[in-house]
Design a protein around this motif. Structure first.
Motif, PDB file in Angstrom:
ATOM      1  N   SER A   1      -0.956 -26.652 -40.584  1.00  0.00           N
ATOM      2  CA  SER A   1       0.445 -25.839 -40.728  1.00  0.00           C
ATOM      3  C   SER A   1       0.343 -25.109 -39.327  1.00  0.00           C
ATOM      4  CB  SER A   1      -0.028 -24.687 -41.852  1.00  0.00           C
ATOM      5  OG  SER A   1      -0.056 -25.149 -43.023  1.00  0.00           O
ATOM      6  N   ALA A   2      -0.804 -25.075 -38.821  1.00  0.00           N
ATOM      7  CA  ALA A   2      -0.573 -24.256 -37.439  1.00  0.00           C
ATOM      8  C   ALA A   2      -1.947 -24.595 -36.798  1.00  0.00           C
ATOM      9  CB  ALA A   2      -0.490 -22.827 -37.515  1.00  0.00           C
ATOM     10  N   ALA A   3      -1.743 -24.433 -35.270  1.00  0.00           N
ATOM     11  CA  ALA A   3      -2.775 -24.589 -34.423  1.00  0.00           C
ATOM     12  C   ALA A   3      -2.964 -23.434 -33.353  1.00  0.00           C
ATOM     13  CB  ALA A   3      -2.934 -26.078 -33.614  1.00  0.00           C
ATOM     14  N   VAL A   4      -4.287 -22.841 -33.398  1.00  0.00           N
ATOM     15  CA  VAL A   4      -4.307 -21.624 -32.519  1.00  0.00           C
ATOM     16  C   VAL A   4      -5.019 -22.047 -31.133  1.00  0.00           C
ATOM     17  CG1 VAL A   4      -4.929 -19.388 -32.497  1.00  0.00           C
ATOM     18  CG2 VAL A   4      -4.567 -20.518 -34.683  1.00  0.00           C
ATOM     19  N   CYS A   5      -4.503 -21.929 -30.036  1.00  0.00           N
ATOM     20  CA  CYS A   5      -4.924 -22.563 -28.843  1.00  0.00           C
ATOM     21  C   CYS A   5      -5.264 -21.360 -27.878  1.00  0.00           C
ATOM     22  CB  CYS A   5      -3.979 -23.365 -28.366  1.00  0.00           C
ATOM     23  SG  CYS A   5      -3.506 -24.780 -29.445  1.00  0.00           S
ATOM     24  N   GLY A   6      -6.637 -21.275 -27.707  1.00  0.00           N
ATOM     25  CA  GLY A   6      -7.360 -20.482 -26.711  1.00  0.00           C
ATOM     26  C   GLY A   6      -7.041 -20.941 -25.280  1.00  0.00           C
TER      27      GLY A   6
ATOM     28  N   PRO B   1      -9.526 -18.579 -29.254  1.00  0.00           N
ATOM     29  CA  PRO B   1      -8.508 -17.737 -29.361  1.00  0.00           C
ATOM     30  C   PRO B   1      -8.676 -16.438 -29.707  1.00  0.00           C
ATOM     31  CG  PRO B   1      -8.738 -19.483 -30.964  1.00  0.00           C
ATOM     32  CD  PRO B   1      -9.708 -20.001 -30.176  1.00  0.00           C
ATOM     33  N   PRO B   2      -7.975 -15.426 -29.244  1.00  0.00           N
ATOM     34  CA  PRO B   2      -8.018 -14.097 -29.686  1.00  0.00           C
ATOM     35  C   PRO B   2      -7.700 -14.099 -31.410  1.00  0.00           C
ATOM     36  CG  PRO B   2      -5.996 -14.229 -28.518  1.00  0.00           C
ATOM     37  CD  PRO B   2      -6.827 -15.591 -28.357  1.00  0.00           C
ATOM     38  N   THR B   3      -8.425 -12.965 -31.942  1.00  0.00           N
ATOM     39  CA  THR B   3      -8.212 -12.668 -33.158  1.00  0.00           C
ATOM     40  C   THR B   3      -6.579 -12.265 -33.675  1.00  0.00           C
ATOM     41  OG1 THR B   3     -10.289 -11.465 -33.452  1.00  0.00           O
ATOM     42  CG2 THR B   3      -8.556 -11.221 -35.176  1.00  0.00           C
ATOM     43  N   ASP B   4      -5.926 -11.865 -32.840  1.00  0.00           N
ATOM     44  CA  ASP B   4      -4.561 -11.581 -33.120  1.00  0.00           C
ATOM     45  C   ASP B   4      -3.672 -12.878 -33.227  1.00  0.00           C
ATOM     46  OD1 ASP B   4      -5.094  -8.981 -33.251  1.00  0.00           O
ATOM     47  OD2 ASP B   4      -4.139  -8.424 -31.434  1.00  0.00           O
ATOM     48  N   ALA B   5      -3.979 -13.632 -32.294  1.00  0.00           N
ATOM     49  CA  ALA B   5      -3.247 -15.283 -32.366  1.00  0.00           C
ATOM     50  C   ALA B   5      -3.618 -15.860 -33.792  1.00  0.00           C
ATOM     51  CB  ALA B   5      -3.715 -15.881 -31.038  1.00  0.00           C
ATOM     52  N   VAL B   6      -4.969 -15.907 -34.034  1.00  0.00           N
ATOM     53  CA  VAL B   6      -5.106 -16.677 -35.314  1.00  0.00           C
ATOM     54  C   VAL B   6      -4.402 -15.811 -36.566  1.00  0.00           C
ATOM     55  CG1 VAL B   6      -7.044 -17.002 -36.850  1.00  0.00           C
ATOM     56  CG2 VAL B   6      -7.388 -17.000 -34.500  1.00  0.00           C
ATOM     57  N   LEU B   7      -4.370 -14.283 -36.419  1.00  0.00           N
ATOM     58  CA  LEU B   7      -3.784 -13.602 -37.473  1.00  0.00           C
ATOM     59  C   LEU B   7      -2.242 -14.053 -37.502  1.00  0.00           C
ATOM     60  CD1 LEU B   7      -3.887 -11.592 -39.784  1.00  0.00           C
ATOM     61  CD2 LEU B   7      -3.620  -9.640 -38.131  1.00  0.00           C
ATOM     62  N   ALA B   8      -1.602 -14.120 -36.247  1.00  0.00           N
ATOM     63  CA  ALA B   8      -0.077 -14.367 -36.149  1.00  0.00           C
ATOM     64  C   ALA B   8      -0.050 -15.553 -36.910  1.00  0.00           C
ATOM     65  CB  ALA B   8       0.252 -14.288 -34.869  1.00  0.00           C
ATOM     66  N   ALA B   9      -0.799 -16.610 -36.497  1.00  0.00           N
ATOM     67  CA  ALA B   9      -0.629 -17.972 -37.194  1.00  0.00           C
ATOM     68  C   ALA B   9      -0.515 -17.765 -38.708  1.00  0.00           C
ATOM     69  CB  ALA B   9      -1.481 -19.084 -36.448  1.00  0.00           C
ATOM     70  N   ILE B  10      -1.812 -17.086 -39.082  1.00  0.00           N
ATOM     71  CA  ILE B  10      -1.805 -17.019 -40.780  1.00  0.00           C
ATOM     72  C   ILE B  10      -0.375 -16.492 -41.215  1.00  0.00           C
ATOM     73  CG2 ILE B  10      -2.908 -15.896 -42.606  1.00  0.00           C
ATOM     74  CD1 ILE B  10      -5.563 -15.738 -40.644  1.00  0.00           C
ATOM     75  N   ARG B  11       0.004 -15.448 -40.407  1.00  0.00           N
ATOM     76  CA  ARG B  11       1.379 -14.615 -41.308  1.00  0.00           C
ATOM     77  C   ARG B  11       2.540 -15.682 -41.251  1.00  0.00           C
ATOM     78  NH1 ARG B  11       1.431  -9.045 -41.673  1.00  0.00           N
ATOM     79  NH2 ARG B  11      -0.317  -7.843 -40.940  1.00  0.00           N
ATOM     80  N   ALA B  12       2.549 -16.305 -40.055  1.00  0.00           N
ATOM     81  CA  ALA B  12       3.495 -17.295 -39.852  1.00  0.00           C
ATOM     82  C   ALA B  12       3.598 -18.367 -41.025  1.00  0.00           C
ATOM     83  CB  ALA B  12       3.603 -17.714 -38.447  1.00  0.00           C
ATOM     84  N   SER B  13       2.445 -19.080 -41.215  1.00  0.00           N
ATOM     85  CA  SER B  13       2.518 -20.304 -42.142  1.00  0.00           C
ATOM     86  C   SER B  13       2.011 -20.054 -43.463  1.00  0.00           C
ATOM     87  CB  SER B  13       1.618 -21.348 -41.430  1.00  0.00           C
ATOM     88  OG  SER B  13       0.317 -20.596 -41.301  1.00  0.00           O
TER      89      SER B  13
ATOM     90  N   GLY C   1       6.527 -17.475 -30.945  1.00  0.00           N
ATOM     91  CA  GLY C   1       6.602 -16.284 -30.170  1.00  0.00           C
ATOM     92  C   GLY C   1       6.118 -16.319 -28.715  1.00  0.00           C
ATOM     93  N   ASP C   2       5.310 -15.250 -28.449  1.00  0.00           N
ATOM     94  CA  ASP C   2       4.407 -15.223 -27.204  1.00  0.00           C
ATOM     95  C   ASP C   2       3.038 -15.629 -27.420  1.00  0.00           C
ATOM     96  OD1 ASP C   2       6.724 -14.398 -25.881  1.00  0.00           O
ATOM     97  OD2 ASP C   2       6.514 -12.318 -26.254  1.00  0.00           O
ATOM     98  N   GLU C   3       2.776 -16.048 -28.631  1.00  0.00           N
ATOM     99  CA  GLU C   3       1.236 -16.488 -28.888  1.00  0.00           C
ATOM    100  C   GLU C   3       1.018 -17.936 -28.725  1.00  0.00           C
ATOM    101  OE1 GLU C   3      -1.023 -14.411 -29.857  1.00  0.00           O
ATOM    102  OE2 GLU C   3       0.052 -12.652 -30.808  1.00  0.00           O
ATOM    103  N   ASN C   4      -0.247 -18.356 -28.316  1.00  0.00           N
ATOM    104  CA  ASN C   4      -0.315 -19.666 -27.833  1.00  0.00           C
ATOM    105  C   ASN C   4      -0.755 -20.347 -29.167  1.00  0.00           C
ATOM    106  OD1 ASN C   4       0.168 -19.539 -25.355  1.00  0.00           O
ATOM    107  ND2 ASN C   4      -1.732 -19.262 -24.537  1.00  0.00           N
ATOM    108  N   VAL C   5       0.331 -20.463 -29.965  1.00  0.00           N
ATOM    109  CA  VAL C   5       0.186 -21.074 -31.279  1.00  0.00           C
ATOM    110  C   VAL C   5       1.104 -22.107 -31.721  1.00  0.00           C
ATOM    111  CG1 VAL C   5       0.088 -20.663 -33.879  1.00  0.00           C
ATOM    112  CG2 VAL C   5      -0.938 -19.057 -32.296  1.00  0.00           C
TER     113      VAL C   5
END
Length: 573
Positions: free
Chosen positions: A72-77, A83-95, A30-34
């Motif tokens: 499974s995912a990489a969260v990139c600040g 990286p912000p908390t919401d981006a990490v949470l989005a990665a968890i939800r997606a994978s 999506g719009d997250e840097n993930v």
């Protein structure tokens, strides 16, 4: 500072889109840097998700390790920013599915806070999450406790092993336990040769002087444990390894994985040398390197330097390291080549002697005392002018001429005296020596010229001045045939050809040999000088065209140099 970017504020997003474009198994979330794996099964069928990340600028970490069998995912600040908390949470939800997620976090405050909060939020909606903190930097071990140290390049080995454990179906608690065990048996230490420059910055965040390196430098430019003078690669590898081995209490007979990591601006050549020296150091200690990798795995933008990581191994960890993964940045199984030397095939009886020089029959005792001093004079002249040759070649080429002529000089000095008993044998031996010693174009040119001259003299047991002149003429012709250049093209021929003409003309006019050779030396020097005004039409300098004008051709200057060095020995007796 020059960078290949569009806008400093967009570098992370545009980088992720570029990575995904050439990795079909990866998508941008999506719009997250993930970056996240594409094509995951439905949540109930998913294995444990393994997620990591942190600030960008460490490529290929972390996005390069997304794929089946690894992340499974990489969260990139943003660059060097958690990286912000919401981006990490989005990665968890997606994978992640009911089997949960393991977060692998390098030990930095921002990463711990944001990944930790995201884990709590995920748990609150029923997603099991475990966190493993990696603190593998041993450089500050005398000043801080283990849990306070930084996470650096060894983290990549945790990614690989945890990802393989998850891919084979291990439960979350087991994957987390394996990852924690790896982190506890892992040590890394790095060295920086200079600073790094963030996109949008005018200059590097810090600079090291030419006589300084920083031992224990962090991956964001944080200070290390000691600023010291540059060390040879062997001593540097020994210093880094000694700290890691002491921290892990590694003993003779143990097995390890060895990771030599570049920090972003270190040539593969230098990393390979560090790998060589690290392997030999461990081998001397009786520590068996079972797996090894060399390359850039977790960088610090454009920082020159490297780190070494060691991981204590057992059969279980080796199996997980060897497991397949589709992650694009993982180089594959790090199998060791324990026998790197291949002996040359037996040439049997041939024209070449054991030292590679053509065998020559006969000879006399007169030539060796005449040729040896002359050859040595040439060698010393080349050594004395190495800096000049390098400077000239740097202006119009790749700058390696000085080093090539230095190798040539040492090869000349090493020609065995037994090869100097005949003129043609001496030239053949010299050609063989230069062929082996000089890389690039100079080696083949000089070797071919000397071998052609040797054949010209072979019919003369006691060659006279005209025979030597004919040999020089044949040498120049051989260079023309081999390289396609001619006088006027701004090459070594612009010194050699006029020298040959002057020597022959002097002899034909009845001049003494010494005077004819002096004329040849003068003609060579003038010819080399004239190349400063020529447009190059051959060789690497031809790529520069008119821009090469202004300084003489290095190859022509070399010819003038050795011709002059021979002058005291021509016609003296």
């Amino acid at each position: 500072m020059k960078k290949l970017v569009n806008s400093p504020s967009l570098v992370v997003r545009e980088m992720l889109e570029g990575i995904a474009r050439t990795a079909p198994h990866v998508g941008v979330l999506g719009d997250e840097n993930v970056l996240v794996r594409k094509g995951l099964p439905a949540p109930p069928q998913r294995s444990v998700a393994v997620i990591s990340g942190g600030g960008s600028g460490h490529e290929p970490a972390h996005g390069g390790y997304v794929g089946q069998g690894m992340l499974s995912a990489a969260v990139c600040g943003e660059v060097f920013t958690s990286p912000p908390t919401d981006a990490v949470l989005a990665a968890i939800r997606a994978s992640a599915g009911p089997n949960g997620a393991l977060l692998i976090v390098k030990n930095y405050t921002g990463d711990r806070l944001n990944f930790g909060l995201a884990a709590e939020l995920a748990r609150s909606v029923g997603i099991p999450v475990e966190i493993v903190i990696v603190a593998d930097d041993v450089s500050l071990r005398g000043r801080t406790e283990r849990h306070q140290r930084r996470g650096i390049a060894g983290t990549v080995l945790v990614h690989k092993i945890a990802g393989a454990a998850a891919a084979r179906g291990d439960a979350l608690a087991q994957v987390a336990a394996i990852a924690r065990s790896v982190a506890e048996n892992l040590g890394t230490m790095g060295v920086a040769l200079d600073g790094c420059t963030l996109p949008g910055a005018e200059q590097a965040g810090f600079r090291l002087a030419e006589n300084e390196i920083e031992l224990g430098m962090g991956i964001h430019g944080e200070k290390g444990v000691e600023r010291t003078v540059p060390l040879p690669a062997r001593e540097l590898a020994e210093t880094l390894l000694a700290n890691i081995i002491d921290e892990l209490a590694l003993k003779s007979g143990e097995r390890v994985a060895l990771l030599v990591n570049g920090l972003g601006a270190t040539p593969e050549m230098e990393l390979a040398i560090i790998m060589r020296d690290a392997f030999e150091s461990l081998n001397r200690r009786g520590i068996a390197v079972e797996r090894a990798w060399t390359g850039t795995f977790l960088s610090a933008l454009d920082m020159p330097g490297c780190s070494i990581s060691l991981l204590r191994l057992d059969d279980a960890r080796i199996a997980l390291l060897d497991a397949d993964t589709e992650a694009r940045a993982w180089p594959g199984v790090g199998t060791l080549n324990l026998q790197i030397r291949v002996e040359p095939a037996d040439g049997g009886s041939s024209l070449l002697a054991d030292d590679g020089a053509p065998q020559v029959p006969g000879g006399s005792e007169v030539w060796e005392p005449r040729l040896k001093p002359a050859f040595d004079a040439v060698a010393h002249a080349l050594l004395q002018n190495e800096a000049l040759f390098t400077d000239l070649d740097t202006r119009a080429g790749d700058g390696d001429l000085g080093a090539s002529m230095s190798r040539a000089a040492h090869a000349i000095l090493a020609v065995p005296q037994g090869a100097l008993v005949t003129p043609h044998g001496a030239l053949a031996a010299l050609g063989a020596a230069l062929r082996r010693a000089i890389a690039g174009s100079s080696g083949p040119f000089y070797a071919t010229a000397l071998l052609r001259a040797s054949r010209t003299l072979a019919a003369h047991a006691e060659p006279g001045a005209r025979d030597w002149a004919a040999a020089m003429r044949s040498a120049a012709a051989a260079i023309t045939e081999l390289g396609g250049a001619k006088p006027g093209d701004r090459t070594m021929l612009d010194a050699l050809a006029p020298a040959v003409d002057a020597f022959e003309n002097g002899l034909n006019a009845g001049q003494p040999v010494g005077e004819a050779w002096a004329a040849a030396v003068l003609a060579a020097g003038q010819g080399a000088h004239n190349t400063a005004h020529m447009t190059p039409r051959a060789g690497r300098a031809s790529y520069l065209g008119e821009r090469a004008k202004g300084s003489p051709d290095g190859g022509a200057v070399v010819v003038a140099c050795w011709l002059k060095a021979l002058q005291p020995y021509i016609g003296a007796a």
